[in-house]
Design an enzyme around this catalytic site. Structure first.
Site, PDB file in Angstrom:
ATOM      1  NE  ARG A 161      -4.214  -1.908   0.441  1.00 36.78           N
ATOM      2  CZ  ARG A 161      -4.120  -3.230  -0.020  1.00 36.78           C
ATOM      3  NH1 ARG A 161      -3.138  -3.467  -0.736  1.00 36.78           N
ATOM      4  NH2 ARG A 161      -5.029  -4.052   0.382  1.00 36.78           N
ATOM      5  CB  SER A 236      -8.485  -1.340   4.609  1.00 34.16           C
ATOM      6  OG  SER A 236      -9.001  -2.631   4.159  1.00 34.16           O
ATOM      7  CD  GLU A 332      -5.561   0.924   2.186  1.00 32.56           C
ATOM      8  OE1 GLU A 332      -5.655  -0.178   2.466  1.00 32.56           O
ATOM      9  OE2 GLU A 332      -6.540   1.217   1.333  1.00 32.56           O
TER      10      GLU A 332
HETATM   11  P1  FAD Z   1      -8.644   8.822  -4.871  1.00 30.33           P
HETATM   12  O1  FAD Z   1      -9.430   8.409  -3.574  1.00 30.33           O
HETATM   13  O2  FAD Z   1      -9.405   9.794  -5.710  1.00 30.33           O
HETATM   14  O3  FAD Z   1      -7.154   9.315  -4.547  1.00 30.33           O
HETATM   15  C1  FAD Z   1      -6.499   8.648  -3.755  1.00 30.33           C
HETATM   16  C2  FAD Z   1      -5.307   9.655  -3.511  1.00 30.33           C
HETATM   17  O4  FAD Z   1      -4.534   9.617  -4.963  1.00 30.33           O
HETATM   18  C3  FAD Z   1      -5.462  10.729  -3.261  1.00 30.33           C
HETATM   19  O5  FAD Z   1      -4.169  11.417  -2.255  1.00 30.33           O
HETATM   20  C4  FAD Z   1      -5.438  11.741  -4.758  1.00 30.33           C
HETATM   21  O6  FAD Z   1      -5.001  13.071  -4.327  1.00 30.33           O
HETATM   22  C5  FAD Z   1      -4.482  10.813  -5.557  1.00 30.33           C
HETATM   23  N1  FAD Z   1      -4.621  10.720  -6.797  1.00 30.33           N
HETATM   24  C6  FAD Z   1      -5.712  10.159  -7.317  1.00 30.33           C
HETATM   25  N2  FAD Z   1      -5.636  10.161  -8.654  1.00 30.33           N
HETATM   26  C7  FAD Z   1      -4.224  10.808  -9.085  1.00 30.33           C
HETATM   27  C8  FAD Z   1      -3.552  10.750  -9.947  1.00 30.33           C
HETATM   28  N3  FAD Z   1      -3.874  10.495 -11.417  1.00 30.33           N
HETATM   29  N4  FAD Z   1      -2.397  11.196  -9.974  1.00 30.33           N
HETATM   30  C9  FAD Z   1      -1.607  11.774  -8.819  1.00 30.33           C
HETATM   31  N5  FAD Z   1      -2.311  11.560  -7.636  1.00 30.33           N
HETATM   32  C10 FAD Z   1      -3.713  11.076  -7.552  1.00 30.33           C
HETATM   33  N6  FAD Z   1      -7.567  -0.692  -2.215  1.00 30.33           N
HETATM   34  C11 FAD Z   1      -6.793  -1.743  -2.157  1.00 30.33           C
HETATM   35  O7  FAD Z   1      -5.782  -1.587  -2.392  1.00 30.33           O
HETATM   36  N7  FAD Z   1      -7.394  -2.848  -2.309  1.00 30.33           N
HETATM   37  C12 FAD Z   1      -8.723  -3.258  -2.008  1.00 30.33           C
HETATM   38  O8  FAD Z   1      -9.026  -4.402  -1.891  1.00 30.33           O
HETATM   39  C13 FAD Z   1      -9.651  -2.050  -1.852  1.00 30.33           C
HETATM   40  N8  FAD Z   1     -10.793  -2.089  -1.773  1.00 30.33           N
HETATM   41  C14 FAD Z   1     -11.827  -1.019  -1.630  1.00 30.33           C
HETATM   42  C15 FAD Z   1     -13.387  -1.191  -1.466  1.00 30.33           C
HETATM   43  C16 FAD Z   1     -13.931  -0.511  -1.067  1.00 30.33           C
HETATM   44  C17 FAD Z   1     -15.455  -0.738  -1.017  1.00 30.33           C
HETATM   45  C18 FAD Z   1     -13.505   0.971  -1.277  1.00 30.33           C
HETATM   46  C19 FAD Z   1     -14.602   2.140  -1.180  1.00 30.33           C
HETATM   47  C20 FAD Z   1     -12.182   1.402  -1.472  1.00 30.33           C
HETATM   48  C21 FAD Z   1     -11.070   0.091  -1.801  1.00 30.33           C
HETATM   49  N9  FAD Z   1      -9.880   0.310  -1.686  1.00 30.33           N
HETATM   50  C22 FAD Z   1      -8.950  -0.766  -2.066  1.00 30.33           C
HETATM   51  C23 FAD Z   1      -9.295   1.699  -1.749  1.00 30.33           C
HETATM   52  C24 FAD Z   1      -9.467   2.510  -3.065  1.00 30.33           C
HETATM   53  O9  FAD Z   1     -10.359   1.810  -3.935  1.00 30.33           O
HETATM   54  C25 FAD Z   1      -7.909   2.335  -3.819  1.00 30.33           C
HETATM   55  O10 FAD Z   1      -7.124   3.013  -3.252  1.00 30.33           O
HETATM   56  C26 FAD Z   1      -8.188   3.208  -5.245  1.00 30.33           C
HETATM   57  O11 FAD Z   1      -6.928   2.994  -5.980  1.00 30.33           O
HETATM   58  C27 FAD Z   1      -8.489   4.751  -4.910  1.00 30.33           C
HETATM   59  O12 FAD Z   1      -8.715   5.163  -6.350  1.00 30.33           O
HETATM   60  P2  FAD Z   1      -9.449   6.489  -6.552  1.00 30.33           P
HETATM   61  O13 FAD Z   1      -9.045   6.827  -7.872  1.00 30.33           O
HETATM   62  O14 FAD Z   1     -10.792   6.442  -5.955  1.00 30.33           O
HETATM   63  O15 FAD Z   1      -8.424   7.571  -5.682  1.00 30.33           O
HETATM   64  N1  EPU Z   2     -10.687 -10.343  10.491  1.00 32.89           N
HETATM   65  C1  EPU Z   2     -11.416 -10.234  11.760  1.00 32.89           C
HETATM   66  N2  EPU Z   2     -12.489  -9.467  11.834  1.00 32.89           N
HETATM   67  C2  EPU Z   2     -12.795  -8.449  10.935  1.00 32.89           C
HETATM   68  C3  EPU Z   2     -12.001  -8.445   9.764  1.00 32.89           C
HETATM   69  C4  EPU Z   2     -11.124  -9.318   9.471  1.00 32.89           C
HETATM   70  O1  EPU Z   2     -11.093 -11.271  12.445  1.00 32.89           O
HETATM   71  O2  EPU Z   2     -13.625  -7.865  11.347  1.00 32.89           O
HETATM   72  C5  EPU Z   2      -9.656 -11.210  10.003  1.00 32.89           C
HETATM   73  C6  EPU Z   2     -10.282 -12.446   9.140  1.00 32.89           C
HETATM   74  O3  EPU Z   2     -10.963 -13.374   9.551  1.00 32.89           O
HETATM   75  C7  EPU Z   2      -8.975 -12.860   8.507  1.00 32.89           C
HETATM   76  C8  EPU Z   2      -8.111 -11.523   8.396  1.00 32.89           C
HETATM   77  O4  EPU Z   2      -8.619 -10.939   9.202  1.00 32.89           O
HETATM   78  O5  EPU Z   2      -8.590 -13.697   9.254  1.00 32.89           O
HETATM   79  C9  EPU Z   2      -8.090 -10.860   7.012  1.00 32.89           C
HETATM   80  O6  EPU Z   2      -9.202 -10.551   6.779  1.00 32.89           O
HETATM   81  P1  EPU Z   2      -9.705 -10.277   5.153  1.00 32.89           P
HETATM   82  O7  EPU Z   2      -9.249 -11.527   4.271  1.00 32.89           O
HETATM   83  O8  EPU Z   2     -11.134  -9.538   5.400  1.00 32.89           O
HETATM   84  O9  EPU Z   2      -8.743  -9.084   4.557  1.00 32.89           O
HETATM   85  P2  EPU Z   2      -8.232  -7.738   5.284  1.00 32.89           P
HETATM   86  O10 EPU Z   2      -6.930  -7.879   5.860  1.00 32.89           O
HETATM   87  O11 EPU Z   2      -9.278  -7.358   6.430  1.00 32.89           O
HETATM   88  C10 EPU Z   2      -7.059  -6.780   3.171  1.00 32.89           C
HETATM   89  C11 EPU Z   2      -6.877  -5.680   2.304  1.00 32.89           C
HETATM   90  C12 EPU Z   2      -8.137  -5.353   1.741  1.00 32.89           C
HETATM   91  C13 EPU Z   2      -8.324  -6.593   0.614  1.00 32.89           C
HETATM   92  C14 EPU Z   2      -8.267  -8.096   1.229  1.00 32.89           C
HETATM   93  C15 EPU Z   2      -8.298  -8.988   0.175  1.00 32.89           C
HETATM   94  C16 EPU Z   2      -5.382  -4.349   3.637  1.00 32.89           C
HETATM   95  C17 EPU Z   2      -5.358  -3.058   4.541  1.00 32.89           C
HETATM   96  N3  EPU Z   2      -6.584  -4.523   3.281  1.00 32.89           N
HETATM   97  O12 EPU Z   2      -8.084  -6.710   4.119  1.00 32.89           O
HETATM   98  O13 EPU Z   2      -8.054  -4.216   0.829  1.00 32.89           O
HETATM   99  O14 EPU Z   2      -9.532  -6.431  -0.280  1.00 32.89           O
HETATM  100  O15 EPU Z   2      -7.209  -8.019   2.175  1.00 32.89           O
HETATM  101  O16 EPU Z   2      -6.748  -9.292  -0.242  1.00 32.89           O
HETATM  102  O17 EPU Z   2      -4.457  -4.569   3.384  1.00 32.89           O
HETATM  103  C18 EPU Z   2      -8.236  -1.814   1.017  1.00 32.89           C
HETATM  104  O18 EPU Z   2      -6.920  -1.947   0.942  1.00 32.89           O
HETATM  105  O19 EPU Z   2      -9.151  -0.717   1.068  1.00 32.89           O
HETATM  106  C19 EPU Z   2      -8.793  -3.159   1.105  1.00 32.89           C
HETATM  107  C20 EPU Z   2     -10.213  -3.495   1.098  1.00 32.89           C
END
Ligand code: FAD
Ligand code: EPU
Length: 336
Positions: A161, A236, A332
């Site tokens: 990240r 997250s 994050e």
């Molecule tokens: P924004 O929120 O618009 O921007 C994020 C940051 O980057 C800000 O600081 C912004 O100024 C900057 N920025 C944006 N675009 C640019 C650009 N073109 N050039 C320079 N700077 C820029 N993330 C994960 O890694 N894994 C996940 O599984 C994951 N699951 C998610 C689930 C949900 C339901 C939600 C709501 C979010 C999740 N995220 C996850 C976080 C998020 O989706 C990612 O970080 C995504 O890449 C953000 O994209 P955005 O365009 O919305 O960025």
């Molecule tokens: N867990 C709990 N309680 C909770 C949530 C999770 O006990 O409320 C335990 C789960 O049981 C499991 C472990 O934590 O043993 C990991 O949980 P999960 O697989 O749901 O993934 P996570 O670590 O919570 C990360 C990423 C997600 C990504 C998933 C799948 C980070 C900070 N988050 O979540 O990314 O989608 O793994 O790979 O690394 C994001 O970055 O925004 C994001 C959603």
């Protein structure tokens, strides 16, 4: 066109009602350059999908939203294809387009909200894959000089990240395109993540295609992560902490089954969601905001809470987890 005093509610997935003093969109490098000429020394806020952002107050500056489109095959051989993608493309639409074309490599990253341009910002990751695994290079616009620089994989300094754009070069560049290398055949199917395997088993799939993996990931994600269209959130809120083994061993004295994963340099990654749940925060609600019921790592806005509400809640959680486990969680989400 530059608009003044506009609400950013529809531009951030937390659904926070903060306003921007000035707002504009850009859909090409030339338009970007044009609007930056009218910056007037204002602080800039670059918006993609606003899905990794917490607005804690009105933004007294110039918010610019990226809408640069494009999907271009720049080279290919028998087995791989390199695609240059406009940074304002919606990430999940790009993933679906790859799957339709039978291009493999991003299927595990299905349904992550946001834009292509933000994917390298924090090296997005899910279900055993990170963007660094398919990344070749990106083009970024230097805000001060207007010059466009190509950043190689190495120069982006990807980590968990993390990238150079979240650290040393924070606020200096706007990413305008990203080039990925994907497979055309002999796809490397990554199904070892526990929940994917059981989802495939439930559907009696023995030899999954990239489409099967994408479908499995979409089902798993939809079952535990709130849809921002229904409940405001930014995924997250905290990173999973990477700690010394001794810290894990200390926790194991009281909790035998604490989830943990190997990390580089002999360290271990713990699950922040687990730590927050053990500390009693999962599902806690404070009027119109709280901690998600199914995933303690996700803070939620049920209806029109303020960014400050969420920020203060995150501070309380950090302090409590620190008191109980001696671990300081890191946010994050980008706080503005
Ligand atoms: P924004 O929120 O618009 O921007 C994020 C940051 O980057 C800000 O600081 C912004 O100024 C900057 N920025 C944006 N675009 C640019 C650009 N073109 N050039 C320079 N700077 C820029 N993330 C994960 O890694 N894994 C996940 O599984 C994951 N699951 C998610 C689930 C949900 C339901 C939600 C709501 C979010 C999740 N995220 C996850 C976080 C998020 O989706 C990612 O970080 C995504 O890449 C953000 O994209 P955005 O365009 O919305 O960025
Ligand atoms: N867990 C709990 N309680 C909770 C949530 C999770 O006990 O409320 C335990 C789960 O049981 C499991 C472990 O934590 O043993 C990991 O949980 P999960 O697989 O749901 O993934 P996570 O670590 O919570 C990360 C990423 C997600 C990504 C998933 C799948 C980070 C900070 N988050 O979540 O990314 O989608 O793994 O790979 O690394 C994001 O970055 O925004 C994001 C959603």
């Amino acid at each position: 066109m530059i608009q003044e005093d506009i609400s950013l509610k529809q531009y951030n997935t937390f659904g926070i009602k903060a306003k921007a003093k000035r707002f504009a969109t850009f859909s090409s490098k030339a338009e970007l350059s044009e609007i930056l000429n009218q910056r007037n020394n204002d602080e800039l806020l670059i918006l993609g999908g606003g899905s990794n952002l917490l607005l804690t107050k009105d933004f007294d500056g110039f918010a610019i939203r990226n809408e640069i489109k494009g999907f271009e095959v720049v080279s290919e051989d028998n087995n791989t294809v390199s695609i240059k993608v406009g940074s304002g493309e919606v990430w999940h639409e790009f993933v679906l387009r790859c799957i339709d074309n039978n291009y493999g490599g991003v299927e595990n990253l299905s349904l992550i909200p946001g834009s292509v341009g933000a994917s390298p910002m924090q090296n997005i990751g899910a279900y055993g894959v990170e963007i660094k695994d398919v990344f070749i290079e990106l083009e970024a616009y230097h805000i001060e000089t207007g010059k466009v620089k190509v950043f190689s994989h190495k120069e982006c300094r990807f980590g968990y990240r993390e990238s150079v754009f979240k650290r040393e070069l924070k606020g200096e560049y706007i990413i305008v395109s990203v080039t990925y290398r994907l497979t055309k055949n002999k796809h490397q199917i990554k199904a070892s993540y526990g929940a994917i395997l059981s989802e495939l088993e439930n559907n009696q799939i023995d030899s999954p295609t990239i489409k099967d993996i994408s479908n499995a990931v979409i089902t798993i994600r939809s079952s535990k992560l709130p849809d921002p269209k229904e409940i405001g959130n930014a995924g997250s809120f905290f990173k999973n902490p990477v700690v010394e083994k001794s810290i894990l061993e200390k926790i194991q004295e009281n909790y035998e089954n604490v989830p943990n994963y190997p990390a580089p340099n002999g360290l271990v990654k713990l699950a922040a969601g687990w730590l927050i749940e053990q500390a009693g925060w999962k599902g806690k609600t404070f009027g119109n905001y709280g901690v998600h019921k199914k995933q303690a790592l996700v803070l939620v806005n049920y209806s029109d809470c303020t960014g400050e509400n969420i920020l203060n809640l995150s501070t309380q959680i950090i302090e409590d987890v620190k008191d109980r486990f001696g671990i300081t969680l890191e946010r994050e989400v980008n706080i503005v």
